[in-house]
Design a protein around this motif. Structure first.
Motif, PDB file in Angstrom:
ATOM      1  N   ALA A  93       0.835  -1.205   0.000  1.00  0.00           N
ATOM      2  CA  ALA A  93       0.000   0.000   0.000  1.00  0.00           C
ATOM      3  C   ALA A  93       0.871   1.257   0.000  1.00  0.00           C
ATOM      4  O   ALA A  93       0.554   2.245  -0.672  1.00  0.00           O
ATOM      5  CB  ALA A  93      -0.942  -0.002   1.200  1.00  0.00           C
ATOM      6  N   ALA A  96       2.172   1.539  -3.513  1.00  0.00           N
ATOM      7  CA  ALA A  96       1.071   1.928  -4.398  1.00  0.00           C
ATOM      8  C   ALA A  96       0.736   3.406  -4.235  1.00  0.00           C
ATOM      9  O   ALA A  96       0.457   4.098  -5.217  1.00  0.00           O
ATOM     10  CB  ALA A  96      -0.156   1.065  -4.116  1.00  0.00           C
ATOM     11  N   ALA A  97       0.784   3.893  -3.007  1.00  0.00           N
ATOM     12  CA  ALA A  97       0.492   5.306  -2.760  1.00  0.00           C
ATOM     13  C   ALA A  97       1.484   6.203  -3.487  1.00  0.00           C
ATOM     14  O   ALA A  97       1.135   7.303  -3.922  1.00  0.00           O
ATOM     15  CB  ALA A  97       0.505   5.595  -1.265  1.00  0.00           C
ATOM     16  N   THR A  99       2.540   5.811  -6.401  1.00  0.00           N
ATOM     17  CA  THR A  99       2.205   5.920  -7.828  1.00  0.00           C
ATOM     18  C   THR A  99       1.031   6.855  -8.075  1.00  0.00           C
ATOM     19  O   THR A  99       0.731   7.170  -9.218  1.00  0.00           O
ATOM     20  CB  THR A  99       1.865   4.534  -8.432  1.00  0.00           C
ATOM     21  OG1 THR A  99       0.645   4.053  -7.869  1.00  0.00           O
ATOM     22  CG2 THR A  99       2.987   3.540  -8.203  1.00  0.00           C
ATOM     23  N   ILE A 100       0.380   7.298  -7.009  1.00  0.00           N
ATOM     24  CA  ILE A 100      -0.815   8.140  -7.133  1.00  0.00           C
ATOM     25  C   ILE A 100      -0.412   9.606  -6.987  1.00  0.00           C
ATOM     26  O   ILE A 100       0.315   9.968  -6.068  1.00  0.00           O
ATOM     27  CB  ILE A 100      -1.857   7.750  -6.067  1.00  0.00           C
ATOM     28  CG1 ILE A 100      -2.254   6.280  -6.254  1.00  0.00           C
ATOM     29  CG2 ILE A 100      -3.075   8.662  -6.133  1.00  0.00           C
ATOM     30  CD1 ILE A 100      -3.045   5.712  -5.101  1.00  0.00           C
ATOM     31  N   GLY A 109      -2.921   7.435 -11.416  1.00  0.00           N
ATOM     32  CA  GLY A 109      -2.152   6.349 -10.804  1.00  0.00           C
ATOM     33  C   GLY A 109      -2.936   5.418  -9.898  1.00  0.00           C
ATOM     34  O   GLY A 109      -2.365   4.486  -9.355  1.00  0.00           O
ATOM     35  N   THR A 112      -2.855   1.838 -11.305  1.00  0.00           N
ATOM     36  CA  THR A 112      -1.526   1.253 -11.144  1.00  0.00           C
ATOM     37  C   THR A 112      -1.295   0.849  -9.689  1.00  0.00           C
ATOM     38  O   THR A 112      -0.776  -0.231  -9.408  1.00  0.00           O
ATOM     39  CB  THR A 112      -0.435   2.240 -11.613  1.00  0.00           C
ATOM     40  OG1 THR A 112      -0.643   2.518 -12.998  1.00  0.00           O
ATOM     41  CG2 THR A 112       0.955   1.668 -11.412  1.00  0.00           C
ATOM     42  N   GLY A 113      -1.707   1.697  -8.768  1.00  0.00           N
ATOM     43  CA  GLY A 113      -1.587   1.360  -7.348  1.00  0.00           C
ATOM     44  C   GLY A 113      -2.389   0.123  -6.998  1.00  0.00           C
ATOM     45  O   GLY A 113      -1.925  -0.759  -6.266  1.00  0.00           O
ATOM     46  N   TRP A 117      -1.146  -3.607  -5.614  1.00  0.00           N
ATOM     47  CA  TRP A 117      -1.775  -4.267  -4.469  1.00  0.00           C
ATOM     48  C   TRP A 117      -2.212  -5.673  -4.852  1.00  0.00           C
ATOM     49  O   TRP A 117      -2.024  -6.629  -4.105  1.00  0.00           O
ATOM     50  CB  TRP A 117      -2.940  -3.409  -3.984  1.00  0.00           C
ATOM     51  CG  TRP A 117      -3.197  -3.466  -2.533  1.00  0.00           C
ATOM     52  CD1 TRP A 117      -2.302  -3.690  -1.522  1.00  0.00           C
ATOM     53  CD2 TRP A 117      -4.459  -3.290  -1.893  1.00  0.00           C
ATOM     54  NE1 TRP A 117      -2.936  -3.659  -0.316  1.00  0.00           N
ATOM     55  CE2 TRP A 117      -4.258  -3.412  -0.517  1.00  0.00           C
ATOM     56  CE3 TRP A 117      -5.732  -3.023  -2.367  1.00  0.00           C
ATOM     57  CZ2 TRP A 117      -5.287  -3.291   0.398  1.00  0.00           C
ATOM     58  CZ3 TRP A 117      -6.754  -2.897  -1.457  1.00  0.00           C
ATOM     59  CH2 TRP A 117      -6.526  -3.024  -0.080  1.00  0.00           C
TER      60      TRP A 117
END
Length: 154
Positions: A93, A96-97, A99-100, A109, A112-113, A117
């Motif tokens: 997570a 992933a964060a 990429t946002i 993003g 993608t995030g 996950w």
């Protein structure tokens, strides 16, 4: 020399060919998600998805093996494999964060995030030996990702 060999190849609960098959599965399944992201030129692509899936599988296998390690399998030591799932979830997570982002009032993003996950979840499933769960999750994820790519290009 025997001690060094024993250190390099310790006895494991899972046979090494099974462990390596699970790693290969994580690489392949994570790669399939990553290819879709790579083709669409997203910030986290093939290599990132493979690494996330493989790392999650490694954590899962290490948690299985740690339960059976001498000294750790005694009653006073409590090992909870579910904590590995929680740790991987939190770690992915966090990635992933990254990429946002927000640009000109639009969020980018998120997909993608979510793919990262999913790659982590698939890696965990494979690491714990749940091939069918991982395969279904992969097919379901690609079913969500691929039509959107077709719709945007059309």
């Amino acid at each position: 020399m025997d001690q060094i060999i024993a250190e390099i190849f310790p006895n494991t609960q899972l046979p090494y060919p099974i462990i390596f098959a699970r790693f290969c599965g994580a690489i392949f399944f994570g790669g399939l998600i990553g290819i879709e992201r790579e083709v669409r030129d997203r910030p986290a692509g093939l290599r990132t998805h493979i690494l996330v899936s493989l790392a999650a599988a490694v954590f899962a296998i290490i948690s299985i093996e740690s339960i059976h390690m001498p000294g750790l399998s005694e009653e006073q030591v409590r090992i909870d494999p579910l904590r590995v799932v929680e740790a991987v979830t939190a770690g992915v997570a966090f990635l992933a964060a990254g990429t946002i982002f927000l640009s000109k009032g639009e969020v980018h993003g998120l997909t993608t995030g979510a793919g990262l996950w999913l790659a982590g979840a698939i890696g965990l499933a494979l690491g714990f030996g749940h091939w069918l769960i991982a395969a279904f999750a992969l097919v379901a994820g690609l079913t969500v990702l691929l039509p959107s790519a077709v719709l945007r290009s059309g």
